[in-house]
Design a protein around this motif. Structure first.
Motif, PDB file in Angstrom:
ATOM      1  N   THR A  96    -127.664 -27.027 -54.777  1.00  0.00           N
ATOM      2  CA  THR A  96    -126.849 -25.821 -54.744  1.00  0.00           C
ATOM      3  C   THR A  96    -126.094 -25.711 -53.421  1.00  0.00           C
ATOM      4  OG1 THR A  96    -128.771 -24.559 -53.950  1.00  0.00           O
ATOM      5  CG2 THR A  96    -128.336 -24.553 -56.324  1.00  0.00           C
ATOM      6  N   TYR A  97    -124.928 -25.065 -53.482  1.00  0.00           N
ATOM      7  CA  TYR A  97    -124.040 -25.013 -52.318  1.00  0.00           C
ATOM      8  C   TYR A  97    -123.331 -23.669 -52.225  1.00  0.00           C
ATOM      9  CZ  TYR A  97    -124.819 -29.990 -52.744  1.00  0.00           C
ATOM     10  OH  TYR A  97    -125.422 -31.217 -52.857  1.00  0.00           O
ATOM     11  N   PHE A  98    -122.957 -23.328 -50.997  1.00  0.00           N
ATOM     12  CA  PHE A  98    -122.193 -22.116 -50.707  1.00  0.00           C
ATOM     13  C   PHE A  98    -120.938 -22.564 -49.969  1.00  0.00           C
ATOM     14  CE2 PHE A  98    -121.037 -18.380 -48.229  1.00  0.00           C
ATOM     15  CZ  PHE A  98    -121.304 -17.316 -49.091  1.00  0.00           C
ATOM     16  N   SER A  99    -119.776 -22.240 -50.519  1.00  0.00           N
ATOM     17  CA  SER A  99    -118.514 -22.768 -49.994  1.00  0.00           C
ATOM     18  C   SER A  99    -117.503 -21.651 -49.768  1.00  0.00           C
ATOM     19  CB  SER A  99    -117.921 -23.798 -50.965  1.00  0.00           C
ATOM     20  OG  SER A  99    -118.871 -24.794 -51.284  1.00  0.00           O
ATOM     21  N   GLY A 111    -126.034 -25.839 -47.988  1.00  0.00           N
ATOM     22  CA  GLY A 111    -126.461 -26.500 -49.214  1.00  0.00           C
ATOM     23  C   GLY A 111    -127.944 -26.767 -49.203  1.00  0.00           C
ATOM     24  N   THR A 112    -128.528 -26.846 -50.373  1.00  0.00           N
ATOM     25  CA  THR A 112    -129.936 -27.212 -50.510  1.00  0.00           C
ATOM     26  C   THR A 112    -130.014 -28.353 -51.511  1.00  0.00           C
ATOM     27  OG1 THR A 112    -130.328 -25.625 -52.299  1.00  0.00           O
ATOM     28  CG2 THR A 112    -130.717 -24.873 -50.053  1.00  0.00           C
ATOM     29  N   SER A 113    -130.627 -29.435 -51.112  1.00  0.00           N
ATOM     30  CA  SER A 113    -130.742 -30.583 -51.997  1.00  0.00           C
ATOM     31  C   SER A 113    -131.993 -31.352 -51.645  1.00  0.00           C
ATOM     32  CB  SER A 113    -129.511 -31.499 -51.869  1.00  0.00           C
ATOM     33  OG  SER A 113    -129.401 -31.996 -50.553  1.00  0.00           O
ATOM     34  N   ALA A 114    -132.355 -32.267 -52.529  1.00  0.00           N
ATOM     35  CA  ALA A 114    -133.489 -33.134 -52.249  1.00  0.00           C
ATOM     36  C   ALA A 114    -133.147 -34.038 -51.080  1.00  0.00           C
ATOM     37  CB  ALA A 114    -133.832 -33.961 -53.494  1.00  0.00           C
ATOM     38  N   SER A 115    -134.184 -34.624 -50.469  1.00  0.00           N
ATOM     39  CA  SER A 115    -133.946 -35.509 -49.327  1.00  0.00           C
ATOM     40  C   SER A 115    -133.064 -36.684 -49.727  1.00  0.00           C
ATOM     41  CB  SER A 115    -135.274 -36.024 -48.767  1.00  0.00           C
ATOM     42  OG  SER A 115    -136.025 -36.670 -49.779  1.00  0.00           O
ATOM     43  N   VAL A 116    -133.186 -37.120 -50.978  1.00  0.00           N
ATOM     44  CA  VAL A 116    -132.284 -38.125 -51.531  1.00  0.00           C
ATOM     45  C   VAL A 116    -131.710 -37.536 -52.809  1.00  0.00           C
ATOM     46  CG1 VAL A 116    -131.999 -40.480 -52.345  1.00  0.00           C
ATOM     47  CG2 VAL A 116    -133.720 -39.979 -50.599  1.00  0.00           C
ATOM     48  N   PRO A 117    -130.610 -36.761 -52.708  1.00  0.00           N
ATOM     49  CA  PRO A 117    -130.095 -36.047 -53.872  1.00  0.00           C
ATOM     50  C   PRO A 117    -129.745 -36.981 -55.010  1.00  0.00           C
ATOM     51  CG  PRO A 117    -128.994 -35.354 -51.850  1.00  0.00           C
ATOM     52  CD  PRO A 117    -129.786 -36.573 -51.522  1.00  0.00           C
ATOM     53  N   THR A 204    -115.877  -8.778 -50.678  1.00  0.00           N
ATOM     54  CA  THR A 204    -116.179  -7.534 -49.973  1.00  0.00           C
ATOM     55  C   THR A 204    -114.913  -6.890 -49.418  1.00  0.00           C
ATOM     56  OG1 THR A 204    -116.574  -8.784 -47.937  1.00  0.00           O
ATOM     57  CG2 THR A 204    -118.469  -8.327 -49.357  1.00  0.00           C
ATOM     58  N   GLY A 205    -113.778  -7.526 -49.636  1.00  0.00           N
ATOM     59  CA  GLY A 205    -112.530  -6.970 -49.143  1.00  0.00           C
ATOM     60  C   GLY A 205    -112.250  -7.386 -47.718  1.00  0.00           C
ATOM     61  N   GLY A 206    -111.272  -8.263 -47.550  1.00  0.00           N
ATOM     62  CA  GLY A 206    -110.901  -8.704 -46.216  1.00  0.00           C
ATOM     63  C   GLY A 206    -111.661  -9.912 -45.726  1.00  0.00           C
ATOM     64  N   GLY A 207    -112.761 -10.259 -46.373  1.00  0.00           N
ATOM     65  CA  GLY A 207    -113.528 -11.424 -45.968  1.00  0.00           C
ATOM     66  C   GLY A 207    -112.998 -12.685 -46.619  1.00  0.00           C
ATOM     67  N   PRO A 208    -113.505 -13.835 -46.192  1.00  0.00           N
ATOM     68  CA  PRO A 208    -113.052 -15.091 -46.791  1.00  0.00           C
ATOM     69  C   PRO A 208    -113.520 -15.215 -48.233  1.00  0.00           C
ATOM     70  CG  PRO A 208    -114.920 -15.466 -45.343  1.00  0.00           C
ATOM     71  CD  PRO A 208    -114.522 -14.038 -45.153  1.00  0.00           C
ATOM     72  N   MET A 209    -112.779 -15.952 -49.037  1.00  0.00           N
ATOM     73  CA  MET A 209    -113.193 -16.229 -50.405  1.00  0.00           C
ATOM     74  C   MET A 209    -114.366 -17.198 -50.379  1.00  0.00           C
ATOM     75  SD  MET A 209    -109.562 -16.675 -52.370  1.00  0.00           S
ATOM     76  CE  MET A 209    -108.933 -17.840 -51.173  1.00  0.00           C
ATOM     77  N   THR A 210    -115.386 -16.914 -51.175  1.00  0.00           N
ATOM     78  CA  THR A 210    -116.562 -17.770 -51.211  1.00  0.00           C
ATOM     79  C   THR A 210    -116.981 -18.036 -52.643  1.00  0.00           C
ATOM     80  OG1 THR A 210    -117.977 -15.819 -50.937  1.00  0.00           O
ATOM     81  CG2 THR A 210    -117.453 -17.074 -48.944  1.00  0.00           C
ATOM     82  N   ALA A 211    -117.775 -19.088 -52.812  1.00  0.00           N
ATOM     83  CA  ALA A 211    -118.261 -19.465 -54.135  1.00  0.00           C
ATOM     84  C   ALA A 211    -119.626 -20.121 -53.994  1.00  0.00           C
ATOM     85  CB  ALA A 211    -117.288 -20.429 -54.819  1.00  0.00           C
ATOM     86  N   VAL A 212    -120.421 -20.034 -55.046  1.00  0.00           N
ATOM     87  CA  VAL A 212    -121.674 -20.781 -55.110  1.00  0.00           C
ATOM     88  C   VAL A 212    -121.543 -21.800 -56.224  1.00  0.00           C
ATOM     89  CG1 VAL A 212    -123.150 -18.995 -54.142  1.00  0.00           C
ATOM     90  CG2 VAL A 212    -122.714 -19.020 -56.594  1.00  0.00           C
ATOM     91  N   SER A 213    -122.170 -22.948 -56.030  1.00  0.00           N
ATOM     92  CA  SER A 213    -122.043 -24.021 -57.015  1.00  0.00           C
ATOM     93  C   SER A 213    -123.341 -24.798 -57.116  1.00  0.00           C
ATOM     94  CB  SER A 213    -120.896 -24.968 -56.628  1.00  0.00           C
ATOM     95  OG  SER A 213    -121.128 -25.554 -55.359  1.00  0.00           O
ATOM     96  N   ALA A 214    -123.434 -25.580 -58.168  1.00  0.00           N
ATOM     97  CA  ALA A 214    -124.602 -26.431 -58.391  1.00  0.00           C
ATOM     98  C   ALA A 214    -124.132 -27.767 -58.937  1.00  0.00           C
ATOM     99  CB  ALA A 214    -125.576 -25.775 -59.360  1.00  0.00           C
TER     100      ALA A 214
END
Length: 254
Positions: A96-99, A111-117, A204-214
């Motif tokens: 999973t990732y936050f971008s 990001g969170t992933s296995a030691s060898v994704p 939140t208004g005025g903040g950067p655009m963000t997304a979560v992904s998998a």
């Protein structure tokens, strides 16, 4: 930019891009700087903790993690967001990732992933292949067309796999679907045998655009696509609430 600053940043990039310790002579060759200039600039970078001199050469210094933490803090990243990603990874069995999109660029903040994704994984940092990633498509879909074209002109649309979209017209069509459905998907566009899904984090208004992904192996994606999307939407909603509290100066949730 003053030439000395430009060269110092080139050196820092070269050290960061090396597989291990790199000598001053090798850095001089890679950057095209004179050896005496390289030594002078490395001395300044070492004094400030950005690089460290070891027996084998120069490596990144202890100041770099502090800069990354400061970057995450300014982007309103904290342990709670990492916790959300980790919980999602445990629930889905997917990396999973936050971008974010900010100042004309796309970057993976965490990001969170296995030691060898199993998926190959994304590296935390700038992503110059937003046209081929689910999080990139989600973020690009929210941009005005002029801003999107500027991004694509700057990064190009390289063919990473045979399935990568390399036509601006086809990408526009895909991004219209993303805006309509509120979810971005890429299947083997960034890596063979891997699929990715992304959803937007409420603004939140005025903040950067963000997304979560998998990202997960293609076989698992076909079996669990609906559940995966639902979990990501929950994570995005919680991340949006967290950002809203931080913007309001409220305390973290417990």
């Amino acid at each position: 930019m003053p030439q000395s600053v430009d060269r110092a940043l080139d050196l820092l990039d070269a050290v960061a891009g090396a597989a291990g310790p790199v000598t001053a002579k090798a850095l001089a060759r890679r950057t095209g700087c004179g050896l005496s200039t390289v030594y002078e600039l490395l001395g300044a970078l070492t004094a400030r903790g950005h690089v460290v001199r070891t027996a084998g050469g120069y490596t990144l210094g202890y100041r770099v993690p502090a800069l990354h933490r400061a970057f995450q803090r300014q982007m309103r990243m904290d342990d709670e967001v990492h916790g959300l990603l980790l919980s999602a990874r445990r629930a889905m069995g997917a990396d999973t990732y936050f971008s974010t999109y900010r100042d004309g660029g796309i970057a993976v903040l965490a990001g969170t992933s296995a030691s060898v994704p199993a998926t190959g994984g994304f590296s935390v940092g700038q992503d110059s292949d937003g046209h081929a990633t689910a999080h990139g498509k989600m973020l690009l879909s929210a941009l005005p067309r002029a801003a999107r074209l500027r991004y694509l002109a700057g990064t190009g649309m390289r063919a990473i796999t045979p399935r990568t979209i390399t036509s601006p017209e086809l990408l526009d069509r895909e991004l219209r679907r993303v805006r309509r459905e509120g979810v971005a998907v890429e299947i083997e566009e960034c890596a063979p045998g891997v699929a990715c899904v992304a959803v937007p984090v409420p603004s939140t208004g005025g903040g950067p655009m963000t997304a979560v992904s998998a990202a997960l192996p293609l076989e698992d994606f076909h079996r669990h696509r609906r559940e995966l999307t639902g979990t990501l939407r929950h994570v995005a909603a919680e991340a949006g609430k967290l950002a809203a509290r931080q913007c309001a100066g409220g305390p973290p949730a417990h």
